[in-house]
Structure formats: C-alpha cells, structure tokens
Motif scaffolding. Structure first.
Motif, PDB file in Angstrom:
ATOM      1  N   ALA A   6      -0.066  -4.079  -9.566  1.00  0.00           N
ATOM      2  CA  ALA A   6      -1.220  -4.026  -8.660  1.00  0.00           C
ATOM      3  C   ALA A   6      -0.817  -4.291  -7.216  1.00  0.00           C
ATOM      4  N   ILE A   7       0.191  -5.140  -7.036  1.00  0.00           N
ATOM      5  CA  ILE A   7       0.634  -5.516  -5.689  1.00  0.00           C
ATOM      6  C   ILE A   7       1.508  -4.434  -5.045  1.00  0.00           C
ATOM      7  N   VAL A   8       2.187  -3.633  -5.867  1.00  0.00           N
ATOM      8  CA  VAL A   8       3.162  -2.656  -5.359  1.00  0.00           C
ATOM      9  C   VAL A   8       2.617  -1.762  -4.236  1.00  0.00           C
ATOM     10  N   PRO A   9       1.421  -1.133  -4.367  1.00  0.00           N
ATOM     11  CA  PRO A   9       0.950  -0.252  -3.286  1.00  0.00           C
ATOM     12  C   PRO A   9       0.832  -0.952  -1.935  1.00  0.00           C
ATOM     13  N   VAL A  10       0.345  -2.211  -1.959  1.00  0.00           N
ATOM     14  CA  VAL A  10       0.176  -2.968  -0.708  1.00  0.00           C
ATOM     15  C   VAL A  10       1.532  -3.270  -0.081  1.00  0.00           C
ATOM     16  N   LEU A  11       2.456  -3.788  -0.896  1.00  0.00           N
ATOM     17  CA  LEU A  11       3.788  -4.128  -0.389  1.00  0.00           C
ATOM     18  C   LEU A  11       4.526  -2.878   0.096  1.00  0.00           C
ATOM     19  N   LEU A  12       4.409  -1.804  -0.655  1.00  0.00           N
ATOM     20  CA  LEU A  12       5.083  -0.560  -0.280  1.00  0.00           C
ATOM     21  C   LEU A  12       4.609  -0.068   1.084  1.00  0.00           C
ATOM     22  N   LEU A  13       3.303  -0.109   1.305  1.00  0.00           N
ATOM     23  CA  LEU A  13       2.740   0.345   2.576  1.00  0.00           C
ATOM     24  C   LEU A  13       3.266  -0.483   3.745  1.00  0.00           C
ATOM     25  N   ILE A  14       3.305  -1.821   3.557  1.00  0.00           N
ATOM     26  CA  ILE A  14       3.806  -2.712   4.611  1.00  0.00           C
ATOM     27  C   ILE A  14       5.281  -2.441   4.887  1.00  0.00           C
ATOM     28  N   ILE A  36      -1.364   6.408  -7.400  1.00  0.00           N
ATOM     29  CA  ILE A  36      -1.857   7.304  -8.450  1.00  0.00           C
ATOM     30  C   ILE A  36      -1.024   7.148  -9.724  1.00  0.00           C
ATOM     31  N   LEU A  37       0.290   7.090  -9.575  1.00  0.00           N
ATOM     32  CA  LEU A  37       1.182   6.945 -10.741  1.00  0.00           C
ATOM     33  C   LEU A  37       0.962   5.602 -11.436  1.00  0.00           C
ATOM     34  N   ILE A  38       0.796   4.541 -10.643  1.00  0.00           N
ATOM     35  CA  ILE A  38       0.548   3.211 -11.228  1.00  0.00           C
ATOM     36  C   ILE A  38      -0.797   3.198 -11.963  1.00  0.00           C
ATOM     37  N   ALA A  39      -1.819   3.815 -11.348  1.00  0.00           N
ATOM     38  CA  ALA A  39      -3.139   3.869 -11.992  1.00  0.00           C
ATOM     39  C   ALA A  39      -3.079   4.619 -13.315  1.00  0.00           C
ATOM     40  N   LEU A  40      -2.332   5.722 -13.325  1.00  0.00           N
ATOM     41  CA  LEU A  40      -2.239   6.551 -14.535  1.00  0.00           C
ATOM     42  C   LEU A  40      -1.454   5.872 -15.648  1.00  0.00           C
ATOM     43  N   PHE A  41      -0.264   5.373 -15.304  1.00  0.00           N
ATOM     44  CA  PHE A  41       0.648   4.876 -16.344  1.00  0.00           C
ATOM     45  C   PHE A  41       0.663   3.353 -16.499  1.00  0.00           C
ATOM     46  N   GLY A  42       0.327   2.628 -15.422  1.00  0.00           N
ATOM     47  CA  GLY A  42       0.311   1.166 -15.503  1.00  0.00           C
ATOM     48  C   GLY A  42      -1.037   0.609 -15.922  1.00  0.00           C
ATOM     49  N   THR A 379     -11.355   1.047  -8.104  1.00  0.00           N
ATOM     50  CA  THR A 379     -11.966   1.544  -9.345  1.00  0.00           C
ATOM     51  C   THR A 379     -11.047   1.382 -10.556  1.00  0.00           C
ATOM     52  N   ALA A 380      -9.725   1.388 -10.331  1.00  0.00           N
ATOM     53  CA  ALA A 380      -8.790   1.208 -11.442  1.00  0.00           C
ATOM     54  C   ALA A 380      -8.596  -0.261 -11.809  1.00  0.00           C
ATOM     55  N   GLY A 381      -9.108  -1.169 -10.969  1.00  0.00           N
ATOM     56  CA  GLY A 381      -9.052  -2.602 -11.274  1.00  0.00           C
ATOM     57  C   GLY A 381      -7.896  -3.343 -10.646  1.00  0.00           C
ATOM     58  N   MET A 382      -7.101  -2.696  -9.795  1.00  0.00           N
ATOM     59  CA  MET A 382      -5.931  -3.357  -9.201  1.00  0.00           C
ATOM     60  C   MET A 382      -6.330  -4.487  -8.252  1.00  0.00           C
ATOM     61  N   ILE A 383      -7.320  -4.224  -7.398  1.00  0.00           N
ATOM     62  CA  ILE A 383      -7.743  -5.228  -6.423  1.00  0.00           C
ATOM     63  C   ILE A 383      -8.306  -6.451  -7.136  1.00  0.00           C
ATOM     64  N   SER A 384      -9.086  -6.224  -8.174  1.00  0.00           N
ATOM     65  CA  SER A 384      -9.660  -7.326  -8.945  1.00  0.00           C
ATOM     66  C   SER A 384      -8.571  -8.180  -9.588  1.00  0.00           C
ATOM     67  N   VAL A 385      -7.513  -7.546 -10.085  1.00  0.00           N
ATOM     68  CA  VAL A 385      -6.386  -8.274 -10.695  1.00  0.00           C
ATOM     69  C   VAL A 385      -5.724  -9.194  -9.684  1.00  0.00           C
ATOM     70  N   ILE A 386      -5.480  -8.683  -8.468  1.00  0.00           N
ATOM     71  CA  ILE A 386      -4.829  -9.483  -7.418  1.00  0.00           C
ATOM     72  C   ILE A 386      -5.701 -10.681  -7.043  1.00  0.00           C
TER      73      ILE A 386
END
Length: 499
Positions: A6-14, A36-42, A379-386
């Motif tokens: 869940a954290i990867v997209p934020v860190l990657l962007l920074i 998109i790949l994390i949402a699909l497979f993670g 919508t995939a729940g990543m923000i809620s997890v963090i």
C-alpha cells in the motif's frame, strides 16, 4: 506485506520526483502503472472496478481541478496580452518596494483570499504567476506560494473541507471550526515569518520580519477565531485574508521611505480598476454564487448540471458538475469579460486560451494520472490500510500522529476535502477508543491536511504550470518537504498536548 504494498505508490512518487528529479508527467505515469499492478495482484482488485475507479479519478481531475488550473493561467495570460499586468506590478511597487511585503501580500493575503473563495489551485497558480512577473525566480515563487497555501486551505472554497468533515462525522460545525483555528494558531504566526525570512533572510531584517509576522498572525488568529466560533466554517478564511491584506497594505504604506511615498499616487484609480477588472469580476462571481447567497446558489446549482454514475465496489458512485457555480467557469467568464474591458478582441482571447491549453499539456497528464492513482488507492483499500496501521501502531500516542493521516490524505489526493472524506470517520472512531474528544481529533485531520497541501504533487503541478517550469516538480518538492514536515510536527505536538 499488504501495508508495504500500500505504501509503495506513495514512496515511488516521492523518490521519482524528489531524488531522481523525474518530470511530473513521467513520474505520475510510472506511479499509476505500479499502483494498477499492485491493486490487481496485491489487493486482488477486480478489473472492472479498477477501470471505473480510474475513469472516476480522471473525471475528478478534469473537473474541477484541470478546468480551474487552465482558467487561472488563462486569466494571467490575458493580463500579459492586454499589458495590464504592468499596472498591477506598478501598484504592488507603489504599496511597497519591499520584496518581503510584496511576497506576504500576494501569497498570504491575496492567495489566502483566492483559497477562501475558490480553492482548487487558484491560490497557488495566480500568486506564483504574479510574483514571477514582478521579477522573482520561478522556483522561489512556486515554493512560497505552496507554503502560503496551507493555513487558509482548512476553510478553503467557502469552508467546504470543514463542512464535509462535519457531515462525515456528524459533529458540530462551529465546534470543529473553532478547534481547527486553535490547532492552527501557532502556524498563523510561523508561516508569515517563514515567507518573510525566505524573501529576506538577512539578520538585520529579522526584527522587522518578526514584528510584521506577529502583527499579521494576531490579526489572522483573532479574526478567524471569532468567525469560526460565532459564524461557522464559511467565513474564517475570507475575513482573515481580507483583514491581513488591509494590515499588510497599511504597514507597507507607513513604512515606505519618503521618496517612495511621493511616487505612490502616480497611478490613476480608473487605470487600477481596469487592470484589476479580471480578478475583481472573478471574486464578484465567486461571492454571488457562494453559500453567502443560498437562494441564488440553489437556483444555479439545479440548472445546467451534468450527472454521471459509475459502478464501483458493488455500489454506484455519482459524479456531478453544476456548471453555473463551477469555479472554472466563473474564472473563464470573469477573465473573458475582463479581457474585453481591457481592450482585447474576442478572437485574441480564444487564441490566448488555446495557447494556454498547449502550455499546460504536461500538467493535464500529471494531474489525471495523480487523481486516477489516488482514486484507485482509495477504492482498492490501500489508503485505509496505511491509516489503520498508523492508528494501531501508535496507541495512546495517536493524537501526536493524527495530523499525519490528514497530511497523507492530501498528499495523495491533493484535496483537504478529500482527505476529510477518506479519514474523518477514522479519526472520530479512534478518538472513541482512546478517550479523546472526537471533535478535537477530527479537526486534527483537517489541520494535518493543510500541511499535506504544501507537498501535494497536484499542487506542485499547478505551481510549475504557473511559472512554465514543467519538469522541475522534483526540485520544488525537495524544497517544500522540510516545511511540510515541520508543519505536521508542530500541529501534532499541539494536538497531543491539548488532547
């Protein structure tokens, strides 16, 4: 593993923007693909939900954000075309040739008023563009505009973030508004001081900078507290910004050298009104279509409305645009009519608009990818997890970190309002478990969100667009991060001590 993903997209962007100095359009496209790949497979997110989430994000990016950015830059470009920007520059110089006063007046005063009235990037784009025209460096102009566009964001766009927070949490608007002002109180003094220091860092200027920061901070705090406590969320930023402008102008006039005072009446009132006609018309239209005139607003909101429904996560998400109260449309009308008043021809105005579209093509890519990314993360729940992980890990120390969650929401979505929608209920829920006032912790979400605005990639994209500095997003992000971190730390300490 879920948290790490869940954290990867934020860190990657920074990392891509700040350390690899990759342009915003390229870094946002890469980050979107990874998300998109994390949402699909993670997160095993369904393809149809993923597609509709991105479409929903793209729609939100186009309206209101991109339309407002386009029209804000269009208004500035029209002023350049009609050469009225020269008169505005002369007027700022006539108020004071002191660069510190000019920066504070434009970013904290005028920028705060734009944020209070319209929000959605106008408070970054327009002040940054004017500062550049006054001779300030583009990166400096972008950075100070971003730092200044923090405190006012809490009550931006006629109090929308706090009104939404109250609706999400079922808490009293006036109590929330008052708590927000109290939690921002120290920063109302510190942010003006930082702006003054960045403009004039000489030690001998420190006493003057301290006095002006204390003066402006006291006026902002006093007026916003009274407005929040007795009037609610709609007016604190408007009243605070207007009074700040008055105080800064009076201070500039009183402290101007005698030689400068003799030159201050060179401009005629008619010329000044003509030069400011675009911004005056925009402010007038925003005021007329605001909640300050509920009858007119209600009528306009129910005509010329576009509604789109999207199926996401087994429910229907509604996307609505009320064109007659749309800030971007108001900016366009004010700019177009103002441009005609200033002597431009209809054909010339449309040419300027088309050239502005071409100027912002990279910004369009950046913002669509970023808002699409944030919507998928939500919508995939990543923000809620963090957010839940942070709440669980901190326990009784949670109030210290509550603003961090709000900051995270704005960093990802670019919006204080969106951050409150995402995390307002979470903050109120955690408050119940640790015996802290839900009003206090919910307010902390908004306060933290205002700090996240400083480093939001969407805000940075707007700032680079204003100075035609696309590709330098990483440089601005790196310059702004220390101030955003200090901002969130200070708010965290205040929230924790008084919780």
């Amino acid at each position: 593993m879920t948290l790490i993903l869940a954290i990867v997209p934020v860190l990657l962007l920074i990392v891509l923007m700040a350390f690899f100095k990759m342009p915003g359009d390229k870094s946002s496209v890469i980050s979107l693909i990874v998300t998109i790949l994390i949402a699909l497979f993670g997160f095993h997110y369904a393809v149809d939900n993923l597609v509709f989430s991105f479409v929903y994000g793209a729609l939100k990016a186009v309206s209101p954000i991109l339309i407002i950015i386009l029209m804000a830059i269009f208004s500035y470009n029209v002023l350049l075309k009609t050469e009225k920007m020269e008169i505005i520059k002369q007027q700022f110089s006539s108020i004071s040739t002191d660069k510190s006063i000019q920066v504070l007046l434009l970013t904290w005063g005028f920028g705060g008023l734009l944020e209070a009235m319209a929000g959605f990037g106008t408070a970054v784009a327009i002040p940054a563009a004017i500062l550049i025209s006054l001779g300030f460096k583009p990166i400096f102009s972008a950075t100070v505009s971003l730092i200044a566009n923090s405190v006012a964001t809490a009550f931006g766009a006629i109090g929308t973030p706090v009104l939404v927070l109250a609706k999400e949490t079922n808490l009293d608007v006036q109590v929330l508004s008052t708590n927000v002002v109290l939690q921002l109180s120290v920063l109302m003094f510190l942010i003006p001081l930082v702006l003054l220091f960045l403009t004039d860092p000489k030690i001998k200027s420190l006493p003057k900078n301290l006095f002006l920061a204390l003066l402006v901070g006291a006026v902002s705090l006093g007026s916003q507290y009274v407005a929040a406590r007795y009037m609610g969320a709609e007016s604190p930023a408007i009243i605070g910004s207007i009074l700040s402008i008055v105080v800064i102008v009076i201070y500039g006039k009183l402290t101007a050298p005698k030689k400068e005072k003799a030159q201050q009446n060179a401009l005629k009132g008619k010329d000044i009104l003509n030069a400011w006609s675009i911004y005056l018309l925009i402010l007038l239209l925003i005021i007329l279509t605001s909640p300050l005139f509920p009858g007119l607003r209600s009528t306009l909101e129910n005509n010329w409305v576009t509604r789109i429904s999207l199926p996401i996560n087994d429910s229907t998400v509604n996307y609505t645009i009320a064109w007659l109260t749309h800030a971007g449309v108001l900016l366009f009308v004010g700019t177009f009519v103002g441009g005609l008043i200033q002597g431009a021809k209809v054909k010339e105005l449309f040419i300027v608009l088309w050239n502005t579209v071409k100027q912002l093509r990279k910004t369009f890519v950046t913002v669509i990818c970023l808002v699409g990314l944030s919507t998928i993360m939500d919508t995939a729940g990543m923000i809620s997890v963090i957010a839940t992980a942070l709440a669980t890990a901190t326990g009784s120390l949670y109030p210290l970190f509550a603003p961090v969650i709000g900051c995270l929401g704005t960093f990802i979505t670019g919006s204080d309002t969106s951050s409150n929608i995402l995390f307002g209920k979470l903050q109120a829920s955690v408050a119940g478990h640790i015996n802290v006032s839900p009003d206090w912790l919910s307010a902390a979400n908004t306060v933290g969100a205002t700090g996240g605005k400083i480093i939001s990639p969407q805000s940075i994209a707007i700032a680079t667009s204003a100075g035609n500095q696309q590709g330098k997003e990483g440089e601005i992000l790196k310059a702004a991060i220390p101030y955003a971190l200090a901002y969130v730390v200070i708010t965290g300490i205040i929230v924790y001590i008084f919780s």
